[in-house]
Write an enzyme that holds these catalytic residues in place. Structure first.
Site, PDB file in Angstrom:
ATOM      1  N   GLU A  71      39.035 -43.221 -43.810  1.00 27.09           N
ATOM      2  CA  GLU A  71      39.745 -43.025 -45.083  1.00 27.09           C
ATOM      3  C   GLU A  71      41.135 -42.459 -44.798  1.00 27.09           C
ATOM      4  O   GLU A  71      41.274 -41.487 -44.055  1.00 27.09           O
ATOM      5  CB  GLU A  71      38.952 -42.076 -45.974  1.00 27.09           C
ATOM      6  CG  GLU A  71      39.684 -41.528 -47.182  1.00 27.09           C
ATOM      7  CD  GLU A  71      40.182 -42.602 -48.124  1.00 27.09           C
ATOM      8  OE1 GLU A  71      41.354 -42.502 -48.554  1.00 27.09           O
ATOM      9  OE2 GLU A  71      39.412 -43.544 -48.429  1.00 27.09           O
ATOM     10  N   GLN A  72      42.155 -43.073 -45.425  1.00 24.25           N
ATOM     11  CA  GLN A  72      43.515 -42.615 -45.138  1.00 24.25           C
ATOM     12  C   GLN A  72      43.876 -41.303 -45.829  1.00 24.25           C
ATOM     13  O   GLN A  72      44.741 -40.561 -45.360  1.00 24.25           O
ATOM     14  CB  GLN A  72      44.530 -43.689 -45.500  1.00 24.25           C
ATOM     15  CG  GLN A  72      44.681 -43.967 -46.974  1.00 24.25           C
ATOM     16  CD  GLN A  72      45.789 -44.987 -47.239  1.00 24.25           C
ATOM     17  OE1 GLN A  72      46.331 -45.581 -46.317  1.00 24.25           O
ATOM     18  NE2 GLN A  72      46.119 -45.172 -48.500  1.00 24.25           N
ATOM     19  N   ARG A 110      33.908 -39.598 -62.559  1.00 20.44           N
ATOM     20  CA  ARG A 110      33.979 -40.301 -61.274  1.00 20.44           C
ATOM     21  C   ARG A 110      33.810 -39.325 -60.103  1.00 20.44           C
ATOM     22  O   ARG A 110      33.177 -39.647 -59.096  1.00 20.44           O
ATOM     23  CB  ARG A 110      35.318 -41.029 -61.169  1.00 20.44           C
ATOM     24  CG  ARG A 110      35.506 -41.842 -59.906  1.00 20.44           C
ATOM     25  CD  ARG A 110      36.846 -42.548 -59.925  1.00 20.44           C
ATOM     26  NE  ARG A 110      36.886 -43.581 -60.945  1.00 20.44           N
ATOM     27  CZ  ARG A 110      36.597 -44.865 -60.704  1.00 20.44           C
ATOM     28  NH1 ARG A 110      36.259 -45.259 -59.494  1.00 20.44           N
ATOM     29  NH2 ARG A 110      36.666 -45.751 -61.674  1.00 20.44           N
ATOM     30  N   TYR A 112      33.820 -41.835 -74.432  1.00 20.39           N
ATOM     31  CA  TYR A 112      32.419 -41.510 -74.172  1.00 20.39           C
ATOM     32  C   TYR A 112      32.363 -40.171 -73.446  1.00 20.39           C
ATOM     33  O   TYR A 112      33.354 -39.690 -72.905  1.00 20.39           O
ATOM     34  CB  TYR A 112      31.728 -42.608 -73.354  1.00 20.39           C
ATOM     35  CG  TYR A 112      32.399 -42.978 -72.053  1.00 20.39           C
ATOM     36  CD1 TYR A 112      32.123 -42.300 -70.874  1.00 20.39           C
ATOM     37  CD2 TYR A 112      33.301 -44.046 -71.999  1.00 20.39           C
ATOM     38  CE1 TYR A 112      32.730 -42.666 -69.673  1.00 20.39           C
ATOM     39  CE2 TYR A 112      33.913 -44.411 -70.810  1.00 20.39           C
ATOM     40  CZ  TYR A 112      33.614 -43.723 -69.656  1.00 20.39           C
ATOM     41  OH  TYR A 112      34.231 -44.069 -68.474  1.00 20.39           O
ATOM     42  N   ASP A 167      36.826 -53.631 -54.760  1.00 23.09           N
ATOM     43  CA  ASP A 167      38.134 -54.018 -55.280  1.00 23.09           C
ATOM     44  C   ASP A 167      38.954 -54.833 -54.294  1.00 23.09           C
ATOM     45  O   ASP A 167      39.784 -55.650 -54.710  1.00 23.09           O
ATOM     46  CB  ASP A 167      38.931 -52.779 -55.686  1.00 23.09           C
ATOM     47  CG  ASP A 167      38.525 -52.228 -57.038  1.00 23.09           C
ATOM     48  OD1 ASP A 167      37.686 -52.859 -57.707  1.00 23.09           O
ATOM     49  OD2 ASP A 167      39.032 -51.162 -57.424  1.00 23.09           O
TER      50      ASP A 167
END
Length: 392
Positions: free
Chosen positions: A30-31, A104, A209, A286
């Site tokens: 991970e960068q 998230r 929500y 993605d």
């Protein structure tokens, strides 16, 4: 068997967990120098939560989530209910897993805890990928060469690995941008809001929500804009969101007015690819199929990708990895591409101008809800990630 996963977002973390269960030693690259609480609300339909159950993570995720009983669609100007689609217990009974809404960051924490810290390389940017008949290799900005039996690129909408595999095809601005905000429950208690609603209007829609076990209301307000940069950290100008949604139902305007920090981001997608993999390297999430969020399926599709990837690779010998990746892509590409297209159509439908087309849409939605109970997008919820058979 060793795997390198590039990108420690939701798709990459789930892929790491899935591959470890399939017997792989995984290095997650991970960068970013550290994990941060980026983003806000996220929705997990039964196709995603079924995977989380199989990975042993559903209880931890559900403990941080809310379970909406239904989704209410409403008209932009006065809040008249267009229709109501069933969720809650009805969806769980029908599809074999719950529909959850959460922050998230809460999902990210659960996934991170499932990956051994020693297998995560933070602050490591990948600048190149290559391979031969026996292995694949990533090159980091620091000049390291990391080698494994396969490389999984889960490095997002602006994927470096995708560019290396298939050439330069830039992320495409969708024509829509969004404001997002989180409001404490006490600040909206007087507004008589449905727990989960989508408000539809000309060129715009608003979704809200509950997340964080109902402590925070997640609000996303989407609007057409000629240009907007992709950023999770760009702030809206003071009052900008009120001008953009002038004339909307007073409850929507109250939400936008009471929001403290309002973020603004452009929604970008990727053009569908004819293939996702080359030899021992494949795309996931993605990087393969970034989509507009109008069916709440972006993260869910990445999670299902991860499950199918682990299943396709389980038991594969080193020489069989390219064939196993072919199986993964064959099982996922058509569905993900279809969800991409369906999300675009949903946005177009949500943004119809007032008049005959909008009235016809409203009548169509109401008739569908009466006949089926669940929304049309529920067609993506019932397939089991492993064998493709309906969950029920």
């Amino acid at each position: 068997m060793r795997a390198i996963v590039v990108g420690a977002g939701i798709g990459g973390l789930t892929a790491a967990v899935s591959l470890r269960r399939a017997g792989y030693e995984v290095t997650l690259v991970e960068q970013a120098p550290r994990f941060t609480e980026t983003g806000a609300g996220i929705q997990l339909a039964p196709n995603a939560t079924r995977v989380l159950r199989a990975l042993g993570l559903l209880d931890a995720v559900a403990d941080r989530s809310t379970r909406p009983p239904y989704m209410s669609f409403r008209t932009w100007s006065d809040g008249t209910e267009i229709c109501r689609y069933a969720l809650g217990r009805a969806a769980e009974d029908a599809f074999g897993a719950p529909y959850l809404q959460l922050h998230r960051a809460d999902l990210h924490r659960v996934l991170t805890a499932a990956v051994p810290p020693g297998s995560v390389r933070l602050g490591t940017e990948v600048v190149g990928v290559d391979q031969d008949d026996r292995s694949a290799r990533v090159t980091t900005a620091g000049g390291e060469h990391l080698r494994a039996d396969l490389v999984v690129a889960a490095d997002g909408v602006r994927s470096t690995v995708r560019r290396r595999l298939f050439g330069a095809d830039e992320a495409v601005y969708s024509g829509s941008a969004a404001y997002r905000a989180l409001l404490p429950a006490a600040e909206v208690a007087d507004l008589d809001l449905p727990a989960y609603a989508g408000w539809l209007g000309p060129g715009r829609h608003v979704v809200h929500y509950w997340v964080s076990r109902g402590a925070l209301l997640n609000v996303v307000a989407v609007f057409r804009a000629p240009a907007a940069r992709e950023s999770w950290t760009a702030r809206a100008e003071p009052g900008e969101q009120l001008r953009e949604f002038d004339g909307w139902d007073p409850r929507v305007l109250a939400l936008l007015e009471r929001a403290g920090r309002v973020w603004r981001y452009g929604i970008h997608t990727r053009v569908p690819l004819a293939r996702w993999n080359v030899g021992r390297v494949t795309l996931l999430g993605d990087s393969a199929h970034a989509m507009v969020p109008f069916q709440a399926q972006g993260a869910a599709q990445a999670i299902v990708d991860a499950a199918v990837l682990g299943d396709a690779l389980a038991g594969a010998a080193p020489a069989e990895v390219p064939e196993a990746l072919d199986r993964y892509v064959r099982r996922r590409r058509a569905t993900a591409t279809s969800v991409q297209a369906g999300s675009v159509r949903a946005g177009e439908d949500y943004h119809l101008p007032d008049g005959p087309e909008a009235r016809a849409r409203d009548a169509r939605m109401a008739a569908y809800a009466a006949a089926h109970g669940f929304s049309p997008q529920a067609s993506a919820w019932g397939a089991d990630a492993v064998d493709g058979q309906p969950a029920s």
